[in-house]
Write a protein that holds these residues in place. Structure first.
Motif, short mmCIF file in Angstrom:
data_model
loop_
_atom_site.label_atom_id
_atom_site.label_comp_id
_atom_site.label_asym_id
_atom_site.label_seq_id
_atom_site.Cartn_x
_atom_site.Cartn_y
_atom_site.Cartn_z
N SER A 99 0.86 -1.18 -0.05
CA SER A 99 0.07 0.06 -0.10
C SER A 99 0.83 1.26 0.18
N ALA A 100 1.85 1.42 0.82
CA ALA A 100 2.68 2.32 0.90
C ALA A 100 3.45 2.60 -0.51
N GLY A 101 3.98 1.59 -0.89
CA GLY A 101 4.51 1.64 -2.20
C GLY A 101 3.68 2.12 -3.33
N GLY A 102 2.26 1.76 -3.30
CA GLY A 102 1.11 1.79 -4.21
C GLY A 102 1.00 3.73 -4.16
N LEU A 152 -2.36 5.03 -15.43
CA LEU A 152 -3.72 4.02 -15.00
C LEU A 152 -3.46 3.82 -13.65
N HIS A 153 -2.15 3.52 -13.25
CA HIS A 153 -2.15 3.23 -11.81
C HIS A 153 -2.56 4.41 -10.78
N PHE A 186 -6.05 6.14 -6.80
CA PHE A 186 -6.81 7.19 -6.21
C PHE A 186 -8.34 6.83 -5.92
N ASN A 187 -8.78 6.16 -7.05
CA ASN A 187 -10.25 5.80 -7.16
C ASN A 187 -10.54 4.73 -6.19
N LEU A 188 -9.61 3.80 -5.75
CA LEU A 188 -9.99 2.95 -4.89
C LEU A 188 -9.71 3.06 -3.26
N THR A 189 -8.79 4.01 -3.16
CA THR A 189 -8.36 4.43 -1.86
C THR A 189 -9.79 4.61 -0.73
N PRO A 190 -10.88 5.17 -1.46
CA PRO A 190 -11.94 5.55 -0.59
C PRO A 190 -12.54 4.26 -0.11
#
Lengths: 119, 136
Positions: free
Chosen positions: A15-18, B88-89, B94-98
């Motif tokens: 997660s941190a790397g992401g 794309l990443h 960003f969209n998946l974080t919430p």
């Protein structure tokens, strides 16, 4: 089992790397991958770059950034092979992916350290 | 049957074969696999940046040689593809974080729009800082 204890740490690093890859990589790819080599923007002055890379804060930040992004990449690629490409050799895939990330991290440490000392 | 050690001994589960190309049949599956494959390009660019730092450590001539090598057609193509995958990443992350993280402030859940906007603000701040650091 060791694997169970390691798993949460790997997810945390994933997660941190992401997050780091998401905020740092676009500008880094644009500048260092395209704009500087192709001359869209004048490449940084050598002495300035040398000073930035020789700074201890840069060393720590780059090391953290690169290692976490390598672990992120290895972890995600592991599941791409497993779920995406249906390669079911679980243990082999995990060893190869994390092994590559560990070797890459050690090489990164060596290169960053040598470059910081060269100043 | 599962003995007390928790390890199944003679379980035979029915596992239907899934085709290697299952993800080509639907757009959302395809985007999912493309997103996952962004990991290859994240790794490529870490390698690229490590080589860059190595060249700078070797001296000004090595730095110039690195830039010439990086301007060669195949590295340029690779980096253009890497940029597409990295973007794309960024967008998918960003969209998946919430969805992955429920942020609460004063007991109320922060709407996903704010979390996504906050991350784009972070992207802009970091990009501006990197630009300032390397070009000043």
């Amino acid at each position: 089992m060791t694997r169970r204890r390691v798993e949460p740490l790997v997810w945390l690093m994933f997660s941190a790397g992401g997050v780091l890859a998401a905020v740092f990589l676009p500008i880094l790819v644009i500048l260092f991958g395209l704009a500087f080599p192709l001359g869209w923007v004048d490449p940084p002055d050598y002495q300035h770059l040398r000073a930035v890379i020789g700074h201890p804060v840069t060393f720590v930040v780059l090391l953290g950034l690169f290692v976490l992004m390598l672990v992120h990449s290895a972890h995600r690629f592991r599941y791409t092979l497993y779920d995406g490409l249906q390669i079911k050799h679980k243990r082999t895939v995990a060893v190869l992916c994390y092994g590559t990330a560990i070797v890459g991290s050690v090489a990164t440490l060596a290169v960053l350290w040598a470059a910081a000392q060269a100043v | 049957m599962i003995p007390s050690s928790g390890m199944p001994t003679d379980l035979r589960l029915y596992r239907p074969r899934v085709s290697t190309w299952w993800w080509t049949r639907k757009r959302s599956y395809f985007v999912f696999v493309m997103r996952e494959l962004s990991s290859i390009f994240v790794a490529w660019f870490v390698v690229y940046l490590v080589l860059f730092v190595y060249a700078v450590g070797q001296g000004e001539a090595a730095y110039r040689r690195f830039l010439d090598w990086a301007a060669s057609p195949w590295v340029t193509v690779l980096n253009v593809v890497a940029l597409v995958f990295v973007l794309l990443h960024t967008v998918t992350w960003f969209n998946l974080t919430p969805q992955a993280m429920a942020v609460r402030v004063a007991g109320r859940r922060v709407p996903s729009f704010h979390i996504i906007a906050g991350q784009y603000t972070g992207l802009v701040v970091v990009s501006a800082f990197v630009l300032w650091l390397v070009t000043r």
